[in-house]
Design an enzyme around this catalytic site. Structure first.
Site, short mmCIF file in Angstrom:
data_model
loop_
_atom_site.label_atom_id
_atom_site.label_comp_id
_atom_site.label_asym_id
_atom_site.label_seq_id
_atom_site.Cartn_x
_atom_site.Cartn_y
_atom_site.Cartn_z
N GLU A 175 0.83 -1.21 0.00
CA GLU A 175 0.00 0.00 0.00
C GLU A 175 0.86 1.25 0.00
O GLU A 175 1.91 1.29 0.63
CB GLU A 175 -0.89 0.01 1.26
CG GLU A 175 -2.32 -0.41 1.00
CD GLU A 175 -3.15 0.64 0.27
OE1 GLU A 175 -2.61 1.46 -0.49
OE2 GLU A 175 -4.37 0.62 0.48
N ASP B 157 -4.37 6.50 5.31
CA ASP B 157 -4.85 7.81 5.76
C ASP B 157 -5.91 7.53 6.84
O ASP B 157 -5.57 7.33 8.00
CB ASP B 157 -5.39 8.55 4.53
CG ASP B 157 -5.78 9.99 4.82
OD1 ASP B 157 -5.44 10.50 5.89
OD2 ASP B 157 -6.42 10.62 3.97
N ASP C 43 -1.30 10.93 -6.09
CA ASP C 43 -1.77 11.96 -7.00
C ASP C 43 -2.67 12.99 -6.34
O ASP C 43 -3.20 12.78 -5.25
CB ASP C 43 -2.58 11.32 -8.14
CG ASP C 43 -3.97 10.87 -7.64
OD1 ASP C 43 -4.04 10.17 -6.62
OD2 ASP C 43 -4.98 11.27 -8.26
N ARG D 54 2.00 11.77 -9.84
CA ARG D 54 2.40 10.38 -9.54
C ARG D 54 3.83 10.10 -10.00
O ARG D 54 4.50 9.24 -9.46
CB ARG D 54 1.47 9.39 -10.26
CG ARG D 54 0.02 9.42 -9.80
CD ARG D 54 -0.69 8.19 -10.36
NE ARG D 54 -2.14 8.30 -10.35
CZ ARG D 54 -2.92 7.99 -9.31
NH1 ARG D 54 -2.38 7.59 -8.19
NH2 ARG D 54 -4.22 8.10 -9.39
P1 IMP Z 1 -7.83 5.96 3.28
O1 IMP Z 1 -8.97 5.06 2.88
O2 IMP Z 1 -8.35 7.24 3.89
O3 IMP Z 1 -6.84 5.28 4.19
O4 IMP Z 1 -7.07 6.44 1.98
C1 IMP Z 1 -6.93 5.61 0.90
C2 IMP Z 1 -6.39 6.25 -0.35
O5 IMP Z 1 -6.57 7.67 -0.38
C3 IMP Z 1 -4.91 6.04 -0.48
O6 IMP Z 1 -4.60 4.74 -0.98
C4 IMP Z 1 -4.57 7.14 -1.46
O7 IMP Z 1 -4.81 6.75 -2.78
C5 IMP Z 1 -5.49 8.26 -1.08
N1 IMP Z 1 -4.80 9.25 -0.20
C6 IMP Z 1 -4.89 9.38 1.14
N2 IMP Z 1 -4.11 10.37 1.59
C7 IMP Z 1 -3.50 10.89 0.49
C8 IMP Z 1 -2.53 11.96 0.31
O8 IMP Z 1 -2.08 12.66 1.23
N3 IMP Z 1 -2.16 12.18 -0.98
C9 IMP Z 1 -2.62 11.44 -2.05
N4 IMP Z 1 -3.50 10.44 -1.90
C10 IMP Z 1 -3.94 10.17 -0.65
MG MG Z 2 -5.75 9.03 -5.27
#
Ligand code: IMP
Ligand code: MG
Length: 225
Positions: A145, A149, A205, A211
């Site tokens: 991964e 976040d 991105d 990217r």
């Molecule tokens: P989550 O479900 O909130 O843990 O985030 C999942 C996805 O959100 C990651 O795999 C990223 O593709 C995108 N993401 C989260 N934080 C960032 C960031 O700071 N920059 C770019 N993409 C992010």
């Molecule tokens: Mg994204």
């Protein structure tokens, strides 16, 4: 006395000669290298005046990936090669460097998911855009991964893959934002804990841009506010 060293952080890597050191590095906003007019980190790649700082330089990413690869390899054997699952598209740079740094054979699989939400936050409602090409029954799976976040996407993915009968599922994540976590996920290997700022580069991105950068940088606030 059990011989188990409970002072070791989870995921601590045993590095040759240097004794144990933590696998995860904490990066704070103070580590960000700010952009001066003369030093625009995106400029070499055609992004002029769009990034405010480099948070993790390319060299630091590569050094960390070597450590992560050693730690993962130490937990696997040659006769059960891990099946690396890359979550497209963000993890693609990490996967390709990680697989090449891994001192044991591995096999690659790709999956694409989308989580409904705004451009900068995820909702936890996940849809599969591209599924795995093969059965993972009995396989030792390592999810590769880019970033954790909220943890919502990963937690959904872990539950989904667990229903397919793998022998084991581990997660290696290059980045984690500890302060943004909404659901606890069991991640064995983590490269860097970073601030909650929106980061781009090295696969990550903003509207499909950045990217291609070899480092992790901070997007200038004027780009998304
Ligand atoms: P989550 O479900 O909130 O843990 O985030 C999942 C996805 O959100 C990651 O795999 C990223 O593709 C995108 N993401 C989260 N934080 C960032 C960031 O700071 N920059 C770019 N993409 C992010
Ligand atoms: Mg994204």
């Amino acid at each position: 006395m059990t011989g188990f060293d409970s002072s070791l952080p989870i995921g601590a890597a045993q590095i040759d000669g240097a004794g144990p050191r933590p696998l995860t590095t904490t990066v704070t906003s103070l580590d960000a290298i700010p952009t001066a007019a003369a030093l625009d980190p995106g400029a070499e790649h055609g992004y002029f005046g769009e990034l405010s700082a480099v948070l993790i330089p390319a060299q630091a990413l590569q050094a960390k990936i070597a450590d992560l690869a050693k730690a993962v390899a130490a937990d696997h054997t040659f006769d059960t090669p891990p099946l690396l699952i890359c979550v497209l598209k963000g993890a693609v740079m990490f996967l390709t460097d990680f697989a090449r740094a891994l001192p044991i054979p591995s096999e690659l699989e790709f999956m694409a998911v989308t989580s409904y939400g705004s451009a900068t936050t995820s909702s936890g409602v996940v849809r599969i855009l591209k599924d795995l090409d093969r059965d993972i029954t009995g396989r030792r799976v390592v999810i590769v991964e880019d970033i954790i976040d909220s943890g919502l996407t990963l937690s959904w993915l872990l539950r989904n893959l667990a229903t397919r009968g793998p022998a084991a599922i581990d997660v290696v994540a290059l980045l984690r934002k500890p302060e943004a976590i909404k659901v606890e996920v069991d991640v064995r290997y983590i490269g860097f804990d970073i601030p909650t700022d929106f980061v781009v580069g090295y696969g990550l991105d903003y509207s499909e841009r950045y990217r291609d950068l070899p480092f992790v940088g901070l997007l200038g606030e004027h780009m998304y506010r």
